[in-house]
Design a protein around this motif. Structure first.
Motif, PDB file in Angstrom:
ATOM      1  N   UNK A 136       9.962  10.901  32.555  1.00  0.00           N
ATOM      2  CA  UNK A 136      10.951   9.957  31.837  1.00  0.00           C
ATOM      3  C   UNK A 136      10.395   8.713  31.544  1.00  0.00           C
ATOM      4  N   UNK A 137       9.610   8.229  32.681  1.00  0.00           N
ATOM      5  CA  UNK A 137       8.965   6.974  32.471  1.00  0.00           C
ATOM      6  C   UNK A 137       7.716   6.997  31.231  1.00  0.00           C
ATOM      7  N   UNK A 138       7.117   8.008  31.240  1.00  0.00           N
ATOM      8  CA  UNK A 138       6.186   8.245  30.140  1.00  0.00           C
ATOM      9  C   UNK A 138       6.852   8.204  28.918  1.00  0.00           C
ATOM     10  N   UNK A 139       8.006   8.904  28.837  1.00  0.00           N
ATOM     11  CA  UNK A 139       8.743   9.021  27.448  1.00  0.00           C
ATOM     12  C   UNK A 139       9.274   7.622  26.968  1.00  0.00           C
ATOM     13  N   UNK A 140       9.752   7.244  28.124  1.00  0.00           N
ATOM     14  CA  UNK A 140      10.302   5.846  27.573  1.00  0.00           C
ATOM     15  C   UNK A 140       9.121   4.678  27.271  1.00  0.00           C
ATOM     16  N   UNK A 141       7.997   4.988  27.950  1.00  0.00           N
ATOM     17  CA  UNK A 141       6.875   3.898  27.737  1.00  0.00           C
ATOM     18  C   UNK A 141       6.314   4.325  26.145  1.00  0.00           C
ATOM     19  N   UNK A 142       6.273   5.590  25.934  1.00  0.00           N
ATOM     20  CA  UNK A 142       5.818   5.929  24.684  1.00  0.00           C
ATOM     21  C   UNK A 142       7.008   5.558  23.622  1.00  0.00           C
ATOM     22  N   UNK A 143       8.065   5.712  23.769  1.00  0.00           N
ATOM     23  CA  UNK A 143       9.325   5.047  22.963  1.00  0.00           C
ATOM     24  C   UNK A 143       9.149   3.742  22.656  1.00  0.00           C
ATOM     25  N   UNK A 144       8.815   2.921  23.435  1.00  0.00           N
ATOM     26  CA  UNK A 144       8.269   1.471  23.408  1.00  0.00           C
ATOM     27  C   UNK A 144       7.202   1.286  22.437  1.00  0.00           C
ATOM     28  N   UNK A 145       6.178   1.935  22.705  1.00  0.00           N
ATOM     29  CA  UNK A 145       4.857   1.633  22.097  1.00  0.00           C
ATOM     30  C   UNK A 145       5.191   2.216  20.428  1.00  0.00           C
ATOM     31  N   UNK A 146       5.761   3.342  20.585  1.00  0.00           N
ATOM     32  CA  UNK A 146       5.959   3.852  19.042  1.00  0.00           C
ATOM     33  C   UNK A 146       6.659   2.967  18.310  1.00  0.00           C
ATOM     34  N   UNK A 147       7.894   2.497  18.997  1.00  0.00           N
ATOM     35  CA  UNK A 147       8.892   1.831  18.017  1.00  0.00           C
ATOM     36  C   UNK A 147       8.445   0.553  17.749  1.00  0.00           C
TER      37      UNK A 147
END
Length: 121
Positions: A59-70
């Motif tokens: 979950x942490x990785x998914x949310x961090x990738x969401x932050x970077x991608x957005x």
């Protein structure tokens, strides 16, 4: 008929990355809405629940990738919109670096918050 104009070079790297990040964001946003608006309703979302979710490395990785991608998608989109409006020369370079610095700061602060919401450290 008006001629189509875009600052994106078709099949260029920024053009491709804008599309890839859009697809990723749609998927992760759907996951976010499903999990935090349908599975857990807004009134049920607590700091303890957030800490539990963020402590899962997936979950942490998914949310961090969401932050970077957005962040990339937004900064790249704003930059190209300004170029489409005719931004050139020194102003173009200045805006580019302001957006790069803002993006890096946003990712750094978002990472600090994400790490603070875990039991990992």
């Amino acid at each position: 008929m008006a001629e189509h104009y875009s600052s994106f070079e078709r099949k260029g790297s920024r053009w491709l990355l804008q599309r890839i990040t859009a697809v990723f964001l749609i998927g992760v946003l759907a996951f976010h809405f499903m999990l935090l608006h349908f599975v857990n309703h807004a009134a049920e979302v607590t700091l303890a629940g957030t800490t539990t979710r963020m402590s899962s490395i997936g979950y942490f990785t998914t949310m961090w990738l969401f932050l970077v991608t957005a962040t990339f998608h937004g900064v790249n989109g704003v930059y190209n919109a300004l170029i489409n409006q005719g931004l050139t020369g020194t102003r173009k370079r200045a805006v580019k670096w302001v957006l790069v610095v803002a993006g890096v700061l946003l990712i750094a602060q978002g990472t600090r918050v994400a790490v603070a919401m875990t039991n990992l450290i």
